[in-house]
Design a protein around this motif. Structure first.
Motif, PDB file in Angstrom:
ATOM      1  N   LEU A 178      35.261  29.729   3.185  1.00 35.44           N
ATOM      2  CA  LEU A 178      35.714  29.520   1.447  1.00 35.44           C
ATOM      3  C   LEU A 178      37.036  29.698   1.341  1.00 35.44           C
ATOM      4  CD1 LEU A 178      32.845  31.139  -0.521  1.00 35.44           C
ATOM      5  CD2 LEU A 178      33.485  28.559  -0.303  1.00 35.44           C
ATOM      6  N   PRO A 179      37.871  30.569   1.528  1.00 36.12           N
ATOM      7  CA  PRO A 179      39.307  30.850   1.465  1.00 36.12           C
ATOM      8  C   PRO A 179      40.197  29.643   1.843  1.00 36.12           C
ATOM      9  CG  PRO A 179      38.464  32.720   2.290  1.00 36.12           C
ATOM     10  CD  PRO A 179      37.475  31.921   2.606  1.00 36.12           C
ATOM     11  N   LYS A 180      39.901  29.048   3.115  1.00 38.30           N
ATOM     12  CA  LYS A 180      40.564  27.926   3.393  1.00 38.30           C
ATOM     13  C   LYS A 180      40.229  26.814   2.815  1.00 38.30           C
ATOM     14  CE  LYS A 180      39.144  29.371   7.696  1.00 38.30           C
ATOM     15  NZ  LYS A 180      38.922  29.358   8.965  1.00 38.30           N
ATOM     16  N   LEU A 181      39.101  26.479   2.440  1.00 44.21           N
ATOM     17  CA  LEU A 181      38.700  25.213   1.432  1.00 44.21           C
ATOM     18  C   LEU A 181      39.271  25.289   0.158  1.00 44.21           C
ATOM     19  CD1 LEU A 181      34.861  25.259   2.887  1.00 44.21           C
ATOM     20  CD2 LEU A 181      36.788  23.723   3.652  1.00 44.21           C
ATOM     21  N   TYR A 182      39.100  26.329  -0.211  1.00 41.28           N
ATOM     22  CA  TYR A 182      39.781  26.615  -1.727  1.00 41.28           C
ATOM     23  C   TYR A 182      41.187  26.308  -1.876  1.00 41.28           C
ATOM     24  CZ  TYR A 182      41.562  29.343  -5.687  1.00 41.28           C
ATOM     25  OH  TYR A 182      42.429  29.598  -6.621  1.00 41.28           O
ATOM     26  N   GLN A 183      41.925  26.947  -0.894  1.00 46.56           N
ATOM     27  CA  GLN A 183      43.382  26.651  -0.671  1.00 46.56           C
ATOM     28  C   GLN A 183      43.684  25.165  -0.587  1.00 46.56           C
ATOM     29  OE1 GLN A 183      45.500  29.064  -1.290  1.00 46.56           O
ATOM     30  NE2 GLN A 183      47.095  27.407  -1.369  1.00 46.56           N
ATOM     31  N   SER A 184      42.731  24.522   0.190  1.00 41.53           N
ATOM     32  CA  SER A 184      43.043  23.148   0.562  1.00 41.53           C
ATOM     33  C   SER A 184      42.902  22.346  -0.840  1.00 41.53           C
ATOM     34  CB  SER A 184      42.116  22.491   1.783  1.00 41.53           C
ATOM     35  OG  SER A 184      42.478  23.185   2.677  1.00 41.53           O
ATOM     36  N   ALA A 185      41.403  22.682  -1.674  1.00 39.94           N
ATOM     37  CA  ALA A 185      41.443  21.857  -2.770  1.00 39.94           C
ATOM     38  C   ALA A 185      42.530  22.164  -3.758  1.00 39.94           C
ATOM     39  CB  ALA A 185      40.431  22.621  -3.341  1.00 39.94           C
ATOM     40  N   VAL A 186      43.016  23.612  -3.647  1.00 38.24           N
ATOM     41  CA  VAL A 186      44.185  23.789  -4.750  1.00 38.24           C
ATOM     42  C   VAL A 186      45.402  22.931  -4.415  1.00 38.24           C
ATOM     43  CG1 VAL A 186      46.000  25.574  -5.082  1.00 38.24           C
ATOM     44  CG2 VAL A 186      43.556  26.239  -5.219  1.00 38.24           C
ATOM     45  N   GLU A 187      45.686  23.031  -3.097  1.00 36.55           N
ATOM     46  CA  GLU A 187      47.001  21.910  -2.834  1.00 36.55           C
ATOM     47  C   GLU A 187      46.674  20.447  -3.160  1.00 36.55           C
ATOM     48  OE1 GLU A 187      47.353  22.886   1.503  1.00 36.55           O
ATOM     49  OE2 GLU A 187      48.325  24.842   1.179  1.00 36.55           O
ATOM     50  N   GLU A 188      45.406  20.045  -2.931  1.00 35.88           N
ATOM     51  CA  GLU A 188      45.069  18.669  -3.296  1.00 35.88           C
ATOM     52  C   GLU A 188      45.176  18.611  -4.801  1.00 35.88           C
ATOM     53  OE1 GLU A 188      41.140  16.050  -2.992  1.00 35.88           O
ATOM     54  OE2 GLU A 188      41.957  17.028  -1.027  1.00 35.88           O
ATOM     55  N   GLY A 189      44.712  19.354  -5.631  1.00 37.27           N
ATOM     56  CA  GLY A 189      44.948  19.279  -6.997  1.00 37.27           C
ATOM     57  C   GLY A 189      46.297  19.470  -7.323  1.00 37.27           C
ATOM     58  N   GLU A 190      47.305  19.972  -6.740  1.00 37.20           N
ATOM     59  CA  GLU A 190      48.637  20.340  -7.111  1.00 37.20           C
ATOM     60  C   GLU A 190      48.619  21.474  -8.331  1.00 37.20           C
ATOM     61  OE1 GLU A 190      50.589  16.785  -8.069  1.00 37.20           O
ATOM     62  OE2 GLU A 190      51.004  16.438  -5.886  1.00 37.20           O
ATOM     63  N   LEU A 191      47.914  22.350  -7.812  1.00 37.92           N
ATOM     64  CA  LEU A 191      47.573  23.559  -9.108  1.00 37.92           C
ATOM     65  C   LEU A 191      48.307  24.884  -8.817  1.00 37.92           C
ATOM     66  CD1 LEU A 191      43.853  23.568  -9.345  1.00 37.92           C
ATOM     67  CD2 LEU A 191      45.454  22.367 -10.771  1.00 37.92           C
ATOM     68  N   ASN A 192      48.746  25.644  -9.489  1.00 38.72           N
ATOM     69  CA  ASN A 192      49.336  26.921  -9.727  1.00 38.72           C
ATOM     70  C   ASN A 192      48.392  28.037 -10.048  1.00 38.72           C
ATOM     71  OD1 ASN A 192      51.894  25.887  -8.693  1.00 38.72           O
ATOM     72  ND2 ASN A 192      52.468  25.283 -10.693  1.00 38.72           N
ATOM     73  N   PRO A 193      47.717  28.495  -9.126  1.00 41.04           N
ATOM     74  CA  PRO A 193      46.677  29.238  -9.729  1.00 41.04           C
ATOM     75  C   PRO A 193      47.187  30.857 -10.020  1.00 41.04           C
ATOM     76  CG  PRO A 193      46.438  29.200  -7.214  1.00 41.04           C
ATOM     77  CD  PRO A 193      47.522  28.264  -7.692  1.00 41.04           C
ATOM     78  N   LEU A 194      46.639  31.538 -10.901  1.00 43.79           N
ATOM     79  CA  LEU A 194      46.921  32.945 -10.867  1.00 43.79           C
ATOM     80  C   LEU A 194      45.703  33.806 -11.070  1.00 43.79           C
ATOM     81  CD1 LEU A 194      48.479  32.219 -14.759  1.00 43.79           C
ATOM     82  CD2 LEU A 194      49.810  32.452 -12.312  1.00 43.79           C
ATOM     83  N   GLY A 195      45.888  34.546 -10.032  1.00 42.98           N
ATOM     84  CA  GLY A 195      44.568  35.430  -9.666  1.00 42.98           C
ATOM     85  C   GLY A 195      43.674  34.897  -8.766  1.00 42.98           C
ATOM     86  N   GLN A 196      42.552  35.716  -8.657  1.00 42.52           N
ATOM     87  CA  GLN A 196      41.480  35.177  -7.586  1.00 42.52           C
ATOM     88  C   GLN A 196      40.564  34.403  -8.465  1.00 42.52           C
ATOM     89  OE1 GLN A 196      41.579  35.634  -4.721  1.00 42.52           O
ATOM     90  NE2 GLN A 196      42.386  37.611  -3.970  1.00 42.52           N
ATOM     91  N   PRO A 197      39.958  33.215  -7.674  1.00 43.28           N
ATOM     92  CA  PRO A 197      38.840  32.326  -8.507  1.00 43.28           C
ATOM     93  C   PRO A 197      37.564  33.167  -8.429  1.00 43.28           C
ATOM     94  CG  PRO A 197      39.284  31.652  -6.037  1.00 43.28           C
ATOM     95  CD  PRO A 197      40.169  33.099  -6.370  1.00 43.28           C
ATOM     96  N   GLU A 198      36.689  32.512  -9.420  1.00 43.33           N
ATOM     97  CA  GLU A 198      35.327  32.864  -9.538  1.00 43.33           C
ATOM     98  C   GLU A 198      34.510  31.788  -8.813  1.00 43.33           C
ATOM     99  OE1 GLU A 198      34.357  33.378 -13.677  1.00 43.33           O
ATOM    100  OE2 GLU A 198      35.901  35.087 -13.981  1.00 43.33           O
ATOM    101  N   VAL A 199      33.959  31.920  -7.618  1.00 45.73           N
ATOM    102  CA  VAL A 199      33.516  30.957  -6.661  1.00 45.73           C
ATOM    103  C   VAL A 199      31.874  31.016  -6.649  1.00 45.73           C
ATOM    104  CG1 VAL A 199      33.134  30.112  -4.444  1.00 45.73           C
ATOM    105  CG2 VAL A 199      35.393  31.075  -5.263  1.00 45.73           C
ATOM    106  N   ASP A 200      31.462  29.755  -6.955  1.00 47.88           N
ATOM    107  CA  ASP A 200      30.061  29.540  -7.157  1.00 47.88           C
ATOM    108  C   ASP A 200      29.353  28.534  -6.070  1.00 47.88           C
ATOM    109  OD1 ASP A 200      27.253  29.753  -7.861  1.00 47.88           O
ATOM    110  OD2 ASP A 200      27.531  28.546  -9.537  1.00 47.88           O
ATOM    111  N   ILE A 201      28.658  29.165  -5.041  1.00 45.76           N
ATOM    112  CA  ILE A 201      27.816  28.101  -4.143  1.00 45.76           C
ATOM    113  C   ILE A 201      26.836  27.243  -4.668  1.00 45.76           C
ATOM    114  CG2 ILE A 201      26.854  27.709  -1.920  1.00 45.76           C
ATOM    115  CD1 ILE A 201      28.503  30.172  -0.979  1.00 45.76           C
ATOM    116  N   THR A 202      27.209  26.152  -4.883  1.00 37.86           N
ATOM    117  CA  THR A 202      26.172  25.347  -5.728  1.00 37.86           C
ATOM    118  C   THR A 202      25.023  24.426  -4.768  1.00 37.86           C
ATOM    119  OG1 THR A 202      27.796  23.360  -5.687  1.00 37.86           O
ATOM    120  CG2 THR A 202      27.737  24.839  -7.565  1.00 37.86           C
ATOM    121  N   ASP A 203      25.414  24.325  -3.482  1.00 36.37           N
ATOM    122  CA  ASP A 203      24.649  23.803  -2.679  1.00 36.37           C
ATOM    123  C   ASP A 203      24.904  23.878  -1.183  1.00 36.37           C
ATOM    124  OD1 ASP A 203      22.483  22.370  -1.701  1.00 36.37           O
ATOM    125  OD2 ASP A 203      23.451  20.104  -2.340  1.00 36.37           O
TER     126      ASP A 203
END
Length: 479
Positions: A72-97
């Motif tokens: 999850l951490p690596k996948l989340y980071q990849s998604a952040v980079e792909e979306g060109e986002l500047n996140p603040l703090g830890q994300p709230e993650v929910d596994i949907t499937d």
């Protein structure tokens, strides 16, 4: 992997991520390896248990859980980079499937650094106090120096204003003597206002051995803010004699030969102090004017965390060291907790907005921090912290605070850029030249009202941008 970004508001987004199962292979392998090292199965050597046996004995679900936690951490980071986002703090993650051998899907909600447009700020105009030194201020400065060289002589008479009395004190609240309410042999100058309210009237007219009782509100200690009955006993009365204001005094109290030289030096020092205060005032007012020009949304979660950090620092650090609790402090300040919380929120919000705006300026103005600038800033911070430069530098490196210090210097340079383009006039209508004020950029935190938490918003937002982390950083407090 496929990802999509949904904007929930200007400071928060939801990432939706779908990952083909084959992309989890490395994490699955790592999960089997980790479980292999943790469990024992009869007939198999430790670390050599086949995957099918682990699935049978411990369940495929345990393996999937371990693999997903790893991925999850690596996948989340990849998604952040792909979306060109500047996140603040830890994300709230929910596994949907999560379909074994097919798909992993999850969402991640996270605060982001808002997009900010910096308008033309060259038209900012502010007014500051004129850096003038009056004769009265010079007189006061010299008189303060004169006070330091006063001599005292024990006298056999009643105490009067200006005398120094050596006193013993005992404070009672509700008839009980306070454990920290007893003091002996305290020297007090009558009329100085440096001790308890009411003591001047109590001791005036007393000779050595005389006693009196008065009521006063305690300013510190275990009963701060409470009315106490204070007993005072005068041990000795001493008269103070000030040296004559002449050339002999100048030679005694300074490196100068004449009183006139001493006065001129005092005038020069007061002028330098006023120039520094003028530069600080200009910086603070320019910053306020800049913030009025820019719309800066503040993430609710970040604001709540910053308010909590500042309040915790005040209550547990500053007030705790003074032996006060929040209720007593508010009573002394004549504030309700609601008013205090509102002020704290306002200060925290301004600190965050300031950091966002100055960081955007750093980017748009392409400002860089040199090693020399960082070293100078570190030296100043070390001096203010009471640590040696080497100790402070070691603490900064070990605490991972170097990016934070770089950010502080960069933001200082950004504000200095704005101040340089602003028109600053004093109350006499004269244009103020701040080019000679080396310290102007170093007071950026004061301008941001970060006295209450010098690093909280800066560190929280700055560190998360650099590292994707939401960890709070050390902060200076309010007060």
């Amino acid at each position: 992997m496929k990802s999509a970004v949904e904007t929930l508001n200007p400071t928060r987004v939801r990432l939706t991520v779908e990952v083909p199962f084959e992309e989890l292979k490395d994490s699955l392998d790592a999960a089997y390896k980790k479980i292999n090292q943790q469990v024992t199965v009869p007939g198999f050597r430790k670390g050599k248990i086949p995957a099918r046996v682990i699935d049978q004995r411990f369940g495929r679900g345990a393996v999937l859980e371990e693999a997903v936690n790893d991925a999850l951490p690596k996948l989340y980071q990849s998604a952040v980079e792909e979306g060109e986002l500047n996140p603040l703090g830890q994300p709230e993650v929910d596994i949907t499937d999560l379909k074994d051998n097919e798909l992993l899907a999850f969402t991640a909600e996270v605060d982001i650094r808002p997009e900010i447009e910096i308008p033309d700020y060259s038209g900012i105009e502010v007014e500051v106090e004129a850096a003038e030194v009056s004769d009265e201020e010079v007189d006061k400065s010299v008189e303060q120096l004169r006070e330091r060289f006063a001599s005292t002589t024990v006298v056999e008479r009643a105490a009067a204003e200006g005398d120094v009395v050596k006193v013993d004190l005992q404070a009672k609240v509700d008839g009980e003597v306070l454990e920290d309410g007893v003091a002996e042999g305290i020297d007090y100058t009558i009329g100085s206002g440096e001790l308890l309210e009411g003591i001047d009237d109590a001791v005036t007219g007393l000779e050595a051995g005389g006693t009196a009782t008065f009521t006063s509100e305690l300013k510190g200690g275990s009963a701060a803010g409470k009315e106490a009955e204070v007993s005072v006993k005068v041990e000795t009365v001493s008269s103070r004699e000030l040296p004559a204001l002449d050339d002999d005094f100048a030679q005694l109290a300074s490196e100068f030969d004449t009183l006139e030289e001493l006065r001129e030096d005092s005038r020069k020092r007061l002028g330098q102090q006023k120039k520094y205060e003028q530069a600080t005032e200009a910086q603070e007012k320019v910053l306020d004017a800049l913030l009025e020009l820019v719309e800066v949304p503040v993430p609710d979660k970040l604001l709540a965390e910053e308010v909590g950090t500042r309040k915790d620092n005040l209550v547990n650090n500053q007030l705790g060291q003074m032996g006060l609790d929040l209720a007593t402090y508010l009573q002394m300040q004549d504030k309700s907790e609601e008013d205090f919380d509102a002020e704290l929120k306002e200060q925290a919000e301004k600190g965050i907005r300031t950091q966002f705006v100055l960081d955007e300026l750093v980017s748009t103005e392409k400002l860089n921090v040199s090693q020399e600038e960082l070293t100078e800033h570190l030296m100043r911070r070390a001096q203010s912290s009471g640590m040696s430069p080497d100790q402070f530098a070691q603490a900064v490196v070990e605490g991972g605070q170097v990016p934070m210090l770089v950010g502080e210097v960069a933001r200082g340079k950004a504000l200095a850029t704005v101040v340089e383009k602003a028109t600053v006039k004093d109350t006499n209508g004269e244009t103020v030249d701040l080019d000679d004020e080396d310290e102007t950029a170093e007071t950026v935190e004061a301008g941001a009202d970060a006295e209450a938490g010098e690093q909280a918003a800066a560190a929280d937002a700055g560190e998360t941008e650099e590292q994707g982390s939401g960890e709070d950083q050390e902060k200076k407090s309010e007060g």
